[in-house]
Design a protein around this motif. Structure first.
Motif, PDB file in Angstrom:
ATOM      1  N   VAL A 117      38.791  42.997  25.296  1.00  0.00           N
ATOM      2  CA  VAL A 117      37.623  42.861  26.158  1.00  0.00           C
ATOM      3  C   VAL A 117      37.705  43.868  27.304  1.00  0.00           C
ATOM      4  N   LYS A 118      36.617  44.595  27.519  1.00  0.00           N
ATOM      5  CA  LYS A 118      36.518  45.520  28.652  1.00  0.00           C
ATOM      6  C   LYS A 118      35.269  45.179  29.447  1.00  0.00           C
ATOM      7  N   VAL A 119      35.409  45.057  30.749  1.00  0.00           N
ATOM      8  CA  VAL A 119      34.280  44.733  31.635  1.00  0.00           C
ATOM      9  C   VAL A 119      33.998  45.924  32.531  1.00  0.00           C
TER      10      VAL A 119
ATOM     11  N   SER B 177      35.028  38.922   9.255  1.00  0.00           N
ATOM     12  CA  SER B 177      33.689  38.803   8.667  1.00  0.00           C
ATOM     13  C   SER B 177      32.640  39.170   9.696  1.00  0.00           C
ATOM     14  N   LEU B 178      31.433  39.484   9.211  1.00  0.00           N
ATOM     15  CA  LEU B 178      30.320  39.762  10.109  1.00  0.00           C
ATOM     16  C   LEU B 178      29.969  38.541  10.945  1.00  0.00           C
ATOM     17  N   HIS B 179      30.142  37.360  10.345  1.00  0.00           N
ATOM     18  CA  HIS B 179      29.870  36.125  11.076  1.00  0.00           C
ATOM     19  C   HIS B 179      30.752  36.032  12.314  1.00  0.00           C
ATOM     20  N   GLN B 180      32.046  36.341  12.183  1.00  0.00           N
ATOM     21  CA  GLN B 180      32.961  36.294  13.322  1.00  0.00           C
ATOM     22  C   GLN B 180      32.582  37.342  14.369  1.00  0.00           C
ATOM     23  N   LYS B 181      32.141  38.504  13.916  1.00  0.00           N
ATOM     24  CA  LYS B 181      31.711  39.555  14.846  1.00  0.00           C
ATOM     25  C   LYS B 181      30.536  39.078  15.685  1.00  0.00           C
ATOM     26  N   GLU B 182      29.550  38.467  15.039  1.00  0.00           N
ATOM     27  CA  GLU B 182      28.374  37.986  15.753  1.00  0.00           C
ATOM     28  C   GLU B 182      28.706  36.772  16.626  1.00  0.00           C
ATOM     29  N   LEU B 183      29.613  35.910  16.137  1.00  0.00           N
ATOM     30  CA  LEU B 183      30.016  34.740  16.902  1.00  0.00           C
ATOM     31  C   LEU B 183      30.697  35.150  18.207  1.00  0.00           C
ATOM     32  N   ALA B 184      31.576  36.141  18.135  1.00  0.00           N
ATOM     33  CA  ALA B 184      32.264  36.619  19.342  1.00  0.00           C
ATOM     34  C   ALA B 184      31.246  37.116  20.367  1.00  0.00           C
ATOM     35  N   GLU B 185      30.247  37.833  19.901  1.00  0.00           N
ATOM     36  CA  GLU B 185      29.226  38.346  20.816  1.00  0.00           C
ATOM     37  C   GLU B 185      28.421  37.218  21.450  1.00  0.00           C
ATOM     38  N   LYS B 186      28.080  36.200  20.654  1.00  0.00           N
ATOM     39  CA  LYS B 186      27.327  35.062  21.193  1.00  0.00           C
ATOM     40  C   LYS B 186      28.116  34.327  22.263  1.00  0.00           C
ATOM     41  N   ILE B 187      29.422  34.193  22.043  1.00  0.00           N
ATOM     42  CA  ILE B 187      30.278  33.530  23.037  1.00  0.00           C
ATOM     43  C   ILE B 187      30.287  34.324  24.342  1.00  0.00           C
TER      44      ILE B 187
ATOM     45  N   TRP C 199      27.995  36.349  25.455  1.00  0.00           N
ATOM     46  CA  TRP C 199      26.679  36.315  26.105  1.00  0.00           C
ATOM     47  C   TRP C 199      26.493  35.070  26.971  1.00  0.00           C
ATOM     48  N   LYS C 200      27.299  34.044  26.773  1.00  0.00           N
ATOM     49  CA  LYS C 200      27.165  32.824  27.574  1.00  0.00           C
ATOM     50  C   LYS C 200      27.747  32.976  28.973  1.00  0.00           C
ATOM     51  N   THR C 201      28.424  34.094  29.226  1.00  0.00           N
ATOM     52  CA  THR C 201      29.007  34.340  30.536  1.00  0.00           C
ATOM     53  C   THR C 201      27.925  34.754  31.533  1.00  0.00           C
ATOM     54  N   PRO C 202      27.812  34.072  32.657  1.00  0.00           N
ATOM     55  CA  PRO C 202      26.796  34.439  33.655  1.00  0.00           C
ATOM     56  C   PRO C 202      26.981  35.861  34.176  1.00  0.00           C
ATOM     57  N   GLY C 203      25.869  36.559  34.382  1.00  0.00           N
ATOM     58  CA  GLY C 203      25.907  37.882  34.986  1.00  0.00           C
ATOM     59  C   GLY C 203      25.894  39.040  34.018  1.00  0.00           C
ATOM     60  N   ILE C 204      25.970  38.788  32.710  1.00  0.00           N
ATOM     61  CA  ILE C 204      26.015  39.864  31.725  1.00  0.00           C
ATOM     62  C   ILE C 204      24.616  40.387  31.430  1.00  0.00           C
ATOM     63  N   TRP C 205      24.480  41.711  31.452  1.00  0.00           N
ATOM     64  CA  TRP C 205      23.221  42.352  31.091  1.00  0.00           C
ATOM     65  C   TRP C 205      23.300  43.007  29.709  1.00  0.00           C
ATOM     66  N   ALA C 206      24.494  43.382  29.292  1.00  0.00           N
ATOM     67  CA  ALA C 206      24.632  44.097  28.013  1.00  0.00           C
ATOM     68  C   ALA C 206      25.992  43.804  27.393  1.00  0.00           C
ATOM     69  N   VAL C 207      26.019  43.716  26.055  1.00  0.00           N
ATOM     70  CA  VAL C 207      27.258  43.561  25.294  1.00  0.00           C
ATOM     71  C   VAL C 207      27.315  44.657  24.237  1.00  0.00           C
ATOM     72  N   ASP C 208      28.355  45.472  24.290  1.00  0.00           N
ATOM     73  CA  ASP C 208      28.580  46.517  23.292  1.00  0.00           C
ATOM     74  C   ASP C 208      29.620  46.002  22.304  1.00  0.00           C
ATOM     75  N   ASN C 209      29.141  45.556  21.150  1.00  0.00           N
ATOM     76  CA  ASN C 209      30.019  44.934  20.161  1.00  0.00           C
ATOM     77  C   ASN C 209      30.530  45.990  19.197  1.00  0.00           C
ATOM     78  N   GLN C 210      31.754  46.456  19.425  1.00  0.00           N
ATOM     79  CA  GLN C 210      32.377  47.473  18.571  1.00  0.00           C
ATOM     80  C   GLN C 210      33.433  46.871  17.644  1.00  0.00           C
ATOM     81  N   LEU C 211      33.419  45.545  17.483  1.00  0.00           N
ATOM     82  CA  LEU C 211      34.377  44.900  16.597  1.00  0.00           C
ATOM     83  C   LEU C 211      34.224  45.416  15.170  1.00  0.00           C
TER      84      LEU C 211
END
Length: 222
Positions: free
Chosen positions: A173-175, A188-198, A200-212
């Motif tokens: 994780v890099k902030v 799996s792709l499911h795990q990649k998308e799940l990690a991103e959804k988790i 996104w629940k953090t307050p204050g985030i405007w963007a997530v760059d998912n390079q998994l």
């Protein structure tokens, strides 16, 4: 390790177990983790369910989606579809519909605007997937969080670790301000998308760059 044939069979079975889908409508091919879905369905939500079912299968690295949505003589105009979309957005309590703009062209829907949480963006798409006449949904809604607190990297790592289906030790994780970047490997792709959804629940985030990267070994064809 899976062969291409085993991956193809696993995806076919995953689709078969979806109650809203008829496996005969959808063809599946697989090669080195790339799964292609083909065929015709009579509703857009069936197309998304087939794609999600494929992503849930371990070893699927990418999904090529060639499923076509065909309605049988619905006779619905873009104006009819747009009217239904606006009503659906109003009826969805967790969608700030006053911040969302809708475009419909031959059944292809584009959503634009700005919301404060990613779940609101996802809810906007979900609320219209089942509507008669919708052939595709492109969600271009942007996230601009109202919370300006500093994002704590340790909180994100803790949230990822709390989900037992993820091997969070392989996720880095890099902030950077309001942006979070994920790198590392998942199975799996499911795990990649799940990690991103988790994340996104953090307050204050405007963007997530998912390079998994989906990492999975396949039996070589001799």
């Amino acid at each position: 390790m899976k062969t291409n044939e085993e991956l193809q069979r696993d995806v076919q079975n995953a689709i078969k177990w979806e109650p809203q889908l008829h496996a005969a409508e959808i063809g599946v091919t697989a090669k080195d983790g790339i799964v292609t879905l083909m065929g015709t369905v009579d509703a857009y939500y069936k197309k998304t369910e087939a794609e999600n079912a494929a992503k849930n299968v371990d070893g699927v690295k990418a999904v090529v989606e060639e499923i076509e949505v065909k309605y049988s003589n619905s006779g619905r105009t873009d104006e009819d579809i747009a009217s239904d979309i606006l009503k659906a957005l109003i009826d969805s309590w967790n969608v700030p519909q006053e911040n969302i703009q809708v475009k419909v062209e031959k059944g292809w829907v584009t959503l634009e605007g700005q919301v404060t949480w990613n779940y609101q963006k996802e809810a906007a798409s979900k609320s219209i997937e089942h509507l008669n006449g919708v052939k595709s949904v492109t969600n271009r809604i942007k996230i601009k969080a109202e919370v300006q607190n500093e994002i704590e990297k340790k909180n994100i790592k803790r949230a990822l670790a709390s989900n037992w289906t993820l091997h969070s030790e392989n996720i880095l994780v890099k902030v950077d301000g309001t942006k979070v970047t994920l790198t590392g490997g998942v199975s799996s792709l499911h795990q990649k998308e799940l990690a991103e959804k988790i994340v996104w629940k953090t307050p204050g985030i405007w963007a997530v760059d998912n390079q998994l990267v989906v990492e999975y070994k396949y039996t070589p064809v001799l």
